[in-house]
Design an enzyme around this catalytic site. Structure first.
Site, PDB file in Angstrom:
ATOM      1  N   HIS A 242      42.583  46.280  38.800  1.00  0.00           N
ATOM      2  CA  HIS A 242      42.353  47.655  39.244  1.00  0.00           C
ATOM      3  C   HIS A 242      42.321  47.782  40.760  1.00  0.00           C
ATOM      4  CE1 HIS A 242      38.008  46.379  39.328  1.00  0.00           C
ATOM      5  NE2 HIS A 242      37.985  47.212  40.361  1.00  0.00           N
ATOM      6  N   ASP A 270      42.282  43.226  33.192  1.00  0.00           N
ATOM      7  CA  ASP A 270      41.948  43.573  34.574  1.00  0.00           C
ATOM      8  C   ASP A 270      42.258  42.361  35.447  1.00  0.00           C
ATOM      9  OD1 ASP A 270      41.146  44.922  36.794  1.00  0.00           O
ATOM     10  OD2 ASP A 270      39.047  45.155  36.201  1.00  0.00           O
ATOM     11  N   GLY A 349      32.668  47.550  45.888  1.00  0.00           N
ATOM     12  CA  GLY A 349      33.053  46.609  46.929  1.00  0.00           C
ATOM     13  C   GLY A 349      33.092  45.179  46.428  1.00  0.00           C
ATOM     14  N   SER A 351      34.415  44.258  43.493  1.00  0.00           N
ATOM     15  CA  SER A 351      35.514  44.090  42.553  1.00  0.00           C
ATOM     16  C   SER A 351      36.449  42.956  42.945  1.00  0.00           C
ATOM     17  CB  SER A 351      36.336  45.377  42.457  1.00  0.00           C
ATOM     18  OG  SER A 351      35.763  46.266  41.543  1.00  0.00           O
ATOM     19  N   SER A 366      35.194  42.635  37.228  1.00  0.00           N
ATOM     20  CA  SER A 366      35.896  43.820  36.745  1.00  0.00           C
ATOM     21  C   SER A 366      35.071  45.069  37.010  1.00  0.00           C
ATOM     22  CB  SER A 366      36.207  43.675  35.256  1.00  0.00           C
ATOM     23  OG  SER A 366      36.807  44.850  34.745  1.00  0.00           O
TER      24      SER A 366
END
Length: 457
Positions: A242, A270, A349, A351, A366
């Site tokens: 993502h 993801d 932040g 991710s 994720s």
């Protein structure tokens, strides 16, 4: 001879054949994880629990309420428990119903079975036995039907579902009970297999994003590097899908041109990877507390109940435990499956950032819910699936990180760089081996050398 008797003779033989590989980590002994000279390496030695850096141990102490000795012993015990569970899974076959660890030092391994006749074999390996109604295969099949049904439904109000091996059920977490009932009805899952739990918050992806280090996509949004990888001579890193689409350019935390997304999947999975330019070099580390390097020595998947720590560019180091494997989660953008559910906190932040157990890479951040002030939950994309999907090799220390190559022995099928799952079989040196724990293979981890990961059959 009856099928039941044949089964228990097979289980007993499989246990007896590996009886020399004692579960040192479950004994609580201070010497757990060490092997006498000339003997096979213990699981803790194979997985290099001694490579856990001080920063990771300190984070475990802070977030799990441990002292340093407990944190060290916990990593040893979890390594040994994973190997033992893998052996019992192979021995029990269709009876196997899951395994998990518990206790401050993960000193107790429980293995579930649908057949009371397996109890003696389980206990002979130093584990506790639990007899349950449903096998793991049955629960996984029910969860797969939920995944299939979710593709045609709006599951925003029933955003999380997973196999809970400790409770021998498939759990659907719902904001509205009616949404859970609709999902179960669409899947046609036997309600005796399921349990509905209430939740109040919708999981979300963590945008504005460091896994070890921060990076920027299209000079705007920020994510975190998961794990450095290679693909042939190309260097790069794994991260969350993502964070960016294929073709999107990235810059580093220093805002210097860095690379380009080569592949990205989201939703559904993801996962993504970025190929970097010649200014950047892949290293076998993730960023720890205080800027310290945390070694990565492999990617053996941790069991339910195991400790896991996360590195992210917003909130830094935080630790917790693995609560569920093979979970599904619905975000606003769609459903992701399978992911691993944890008690580790995260915030926007974080991710794409790294999850690591001891020195074993686990996955990339994720999403989740909550924050690191009030607490929360997170989900990570398992790293082995990501590596396999894109044909990547994890960068590791200690001889690991070799690129995929020819099988290690003439006529053998085992090969460095391959991602193996529990139950996979290979040949090596004229013998056949069964995989006990999911991992990416490296030179030095040939089946005869790592009884924590492979069993000769």
């Amino acid at each position: 001879m009856s099928h039941r008797h044949r089964h228990h003779r097979a289980v007993g033989a499989a246990v007896a054949a590996t009886a020399a590989l004692l579960v040192a980590g479950l004994s609580g002994s201070a010497s757990a994880g060490t092997a006498p000279a000339g003997s096979s390496p213990t699981a803790a030695e194979t997985l290099r629990t001694d490579a856990a850096p001080p920063a990771l141990l300190k984070a475990m102490q802070r977030d799990l309420g441990l002292d340093r000795g407990q944190a060290e012993r916990r990593l040893v015990n979890e390594a040994e428990a994973g190997a033992t569970a893998g052996r019992l899974r192979a021995a029990l076959g269709g009876d196997f119903a899951g395994a998990w660890v518990r206790g401050a030092e993960s000193g107790t391994l429980t293995v579930a079975t649908t057949d009371a006749g397996d109890v003696a074999a389980i206990e002979a390996r130093g584990a506790e036995a639990k007899v349950v109604r449903h096998s793991l295969a049955d629960l996984d099949a029910a969860k797969a039907r939920l995944d299939e049904a979710a593709a045609g439904l709006n599951t925003a109000d029933a955003p999380v579902w997973y196999v809970d091996t400790r409770d021998n059920t498939v759990v659907v977490e719902a904001i509205r009970p009616a949404a859970a009932r609709a999902l179960l009805a669409a899947a046609g899952v036997d309600r005796s297999l399921t349990r509905v739990e209430s939740r109040t918050e919708r999981p979300r992806t963590f945008y504005y994003l460091r896994g070890g280090e921060a990076y920027y996509i299209n000079n705007s949004s920020r994510c975190s590097i998961g794990f450095p990888v290679t693909k042939g001579t190309q260097q790069g890193f794994a991260t969350a899908g993502h964070c960016g689409r294929a073709g999107a350019p990235t810059t580093g935390a220093n805002r210097v041109a860095q690379g380009t997304f080569q592949g990205s999947v989201f939703p559904g999975r993801d996962m993504a990877w970025v190929a970097t330019n010649s200014s950047w070099t892949a290293t076998p580390y993730v960023l720890g507390a205080g800027g310290q390097n945390v070694q990565v020595t492999g990617s053996t998947a941790a069991p339910v109940g195991a400790s896991v720590c996360r590195s992210g560019s917003t909130t830094g180091w935080h630790c917790g435990t693995v609560t569920q494997l093979n979970s599904s989660v619905t975000y606003q953008e769609g459903t992701i499956s399978p992911v691993t559910k944890t008690t580790v906190c995260a915030e926007p932040g974080d991710s794409g950032g790294s999850y690591i157990s001891g020195s074993q890479a686990q996955g990339v951040t994720s999403g989740g819910s909550g924050d690191c002030r009030s607490g929360g939950e997170t989900f990570f994309q398992p790293i082995n699936a990501l590596l396999q999907n894109y044909g990547l090799t994890l960068k590791t220390t200690g001889g690991g990180g070799e690129e995929p190559g020819e099988p290690g022995e003439p006529g053998g099928t085992w090969a460095a760089g391959t991602v193996y799952q529990p139950g996979d079989t290979v040949t090596y040196g004229g013998a056949t081996y069964r995989c006990l724990q999911g991992h990416q293979a490296y030179a030095g981890w040939e089946p005869p050398n790592v009884p924590a990961l492979w069993q000769r059959v």
